[in-house]
Design an enzyme around this catalytic site. Structure first.
Site, mmCIF file in Angstrom:
data_model
loop_
_atom_site.group_PDB
_atom_site.id
_atom_site.type_symbol
_atom_site.label_atom_id
_atom_site.label_comp_id
_atom_site.label_asym_id
_atom_site.label_seq_id
_atom_site.Cartn_x
_atom_site.Cartn_y
_atom_site.Cartn_z
ATOM 1 N N LYS A 251 -16.970 -6.201 7.525
ATOM 2 C CA LYS A 251 -15.752 -6.937 7.159
ATOM 3 C C LYS A 251 -15.008 -7.450 8.394
ATOM 4 O O LYS A 251 -14.020 -8.146 8.257
ATOM 5 C CB LYS A 251 -14.822 -6.040 6.322
ATOM 6 C CG LYS A 251 -15.217 -5.987 4.849
ATOM 7 C CD LYS A 251 -14.055 -5.474 4.007
ATOM 8 C CE LYS A 251 -14.323 -5.613 2.521
ATOM 9 N NZ LYS A 251 -13.219 -5.128 1.715
ATOM 10 N N HIS B 30 0.830 -1.206 0.000
ATOM 11 C CA HIS B 30 0.000 0.000 0.000
ATOM 12 C C HIS B 30 0.868 1.261 0.000
ATOM 13 O O HIS B 30 0.610 2.211 -0.742
ATOM 14 C CB HIS B 30 -0.879 0.052 1.261
ATOM 15 C CG HIS B 30 -1.909 -1.026 1.374
ATOM 16 N ND1 HIS B 30 -2.054 -1.797 2.500
ATOM 17 C CD2 HIS B 30 -2.857 -1.452 0.510
ATOM 18 C CE1 HIS B 30 -3.042 -2.650 2.335
ATOM 19 N NE2 HIS B 30 -3.551 -2.463 1.125
ATOM 20 N N ARG C 262 -2.069 -6.413 -8.489
ATOM 21 C CA ARG C 262 -0.943 -7.311 -8.222
ATOM 22 C C ARG C 262 -0.846 -8.352 -9.330
ATOM 23 O O ARG C 262 0.005 -8.288 -10.190
ATOM 24 C CB ARG C 262 -1.118 -7.983 -6.849
ATOM 25 C CG ARG C 262 -0.912 -7.036 -5.695
ATOM 26 C CD ARG C 262 -1.419 -7.590 -4.412
ATOM 27 N NE ARG C 262 -2.851 -7.818 -4.471
ATOM 28 C CZ ARG C 262 -3.634 -8.036 -3.441
ATOM 29 N NH1 ARG C 262 -3.130 -8.084 -2.236
ATOM 30 N NH2 ARG C 262 -4.932 -8.218 -3.579
ATOM 31 N N SER D 215 -2.823 -7.461 3.116
ATOM 32 C CA SER D 215 -3.029 -7.370 4.573
ATOM 33 C C SER D 215 -3.355 -8.746 5.128
ATOM 34 O O SER D 215 -2.929 -9.109 6.232
ATOM 35 C CB SER D 215 -4.192 -6.422 4.886
ATOM 36 O OG SER D 215 -3.937 -5.153 4.366
HETATM 37 O O1 PNS Z 1 -8.731 -2.921 0.290
HETATM 38 P P1 PNS Z 1 -9.989 -3.463 -0.298
HETATM 39 O O2 PNS Z 1 -10.814 -4.138 0.765
HETATM 40 O O3 PNS Z 1 -9.721 -4.334 -1.486
HETATM 41 O O4 PNS Z 1 -10.836 -2.193 -0.845
HETATM 42 C C1 PNS Z 1 -12.107 -2.375 -1.426
HETATM 43 C C2 PNS Z 1 -12.855 -1.024 -1.553
HETATM 44 C C3 PNS Z 1 -12.875 -0.310 -0.228
HETATM 45 C C4 PNS Z 1 -12.154 -0.142 -2.566
HETATM 46 C C5 PNS Z 1 -14.298 -1.341 -2.050
HETATM 47 O O5 PNS Z 1 -14.842 -2.361 -1.283
HETATM 48 C C6 PNS Z 1 -15.218 -0.124 -1.958
HETATM 49 O O6 PNS Z 1 -15.063 0.822 -2.695
HETATM 50 N N1 PNS Z 1 -16.168 -0.163 -1.021
HETATM 51 C C7 PNS Z 1 -17.088 0.919 -0.774
HETATM 52 C C8 PNS Z 1 -18.510 0.515 -1.131
HETATM 53 C C9 PNS Z 1 -18.770 0.644 -2.624
HETATM 54 O O7 PNS Z 1 -18.602 1.691 -3.205
HETATM 55 N N2 PNS Z 1 -19.183 -0.477 -3.245
HETATM 56 C C10 PNS Z 1 -19.540 -0.491 -4.658
HETATM 57 C C11 PNS Z 1 -18.517 -1.132 -5.519
HETATM 58 S S1 PNS Z 1 -19.011 -2.726 -6.072
#
Ligand code: PNS
Length: 162
Positions: A41, A17, A90, A128
């Site tokens: 989560k 990150h 990745r 993570s």
């Molecule tokens: O680090 P992560 O868990 O891969 O990040 C995922 C993240 C936070 C980018 C994604 O889950 C997100 O944007 N969540 C907010 C809710 C949202 O907008 N959902 C619609 C997209 S399908």
């Protein structure tokens, strides 16, 4: 003014990150690290802990700010007047989820662009989840997370075992 958001759970922040944050900060005027507050989560670290770790580790980057958000990423991007979302890619396994996220966000908010940055080679395996898994078995995580984060993960894991 090009304002970008680098969103994620950051539970906790890893070297991968940090690498994306550092590189992305050079491509925009302001980079907001958007930390998702999603209790479903069941994160290891609270939202305040995650935000505070990232703030400390990005203190040297003047155009990087750290904020938490709840709900939809597109709403956060609109509120912040951000034009760009940054995501790290990745391996090919990331692609399916990421393209869906990017395209659904694009449908919802056509002015918002998602830019994918390839993870640096030395972090292409890292997440993570990997860091937490190794830490939970007492493994060495010094190549996964910054030194400041190591005792915090270890304390959390010890607490969980009680
Ligand atoms: O680090 P992560 O868990 O891969 O990040 C995922 C993240 C936070 C980018 C994604 O889950 C997100 O944007 N969540 C907010 C809710 C949202 O907008 N959902 C619609 C997209 S399908």
């Amino acid at each position: 003014m090009k304002r970008a958001i680098y969103p994620g759970s950051f539970d906790p922040i890893t070297f991968g990150h940090l690498d994306i944050i550092t590189r992305a900060s050079k491509l925009c005027d302001e980079l907001i690290v958007g930390v998702l507050n999603n209790k479903q989560k069941n994160p290891l670290f609270s939202i305040d802990e995650r935000v505070s770790m990232i703030k400390e580790l990005t203190d040297n980057l003047d155009n990087v700010h750290v904020e938490c958000f709840e709900g939809l990423l597109v709403d956060f991007a609109k509120k912040k007047n951000a034009q760009v979302i940054i995501r790290g890619l990745r391996a090919v396994t990331d692609f399916e989820n990421e393209i869906q996220l990017a395209q659904s966000n694009k449908v919802q908010y056509p002015d918002l662009e998602t830019l994918f940055m390839t993870t640096s080679l030395q972090y292409s395996y890292l997440s993570s989840t990997v860091a937490k898994e190794f830490a939970s078995y007492g493994g060495d995580i010094s190549l996964f997370v910054p030194p400041q984060v190591i005792p915090l993960i270890e304390a959390k894991i010890k607490n969980k075992e009680k």
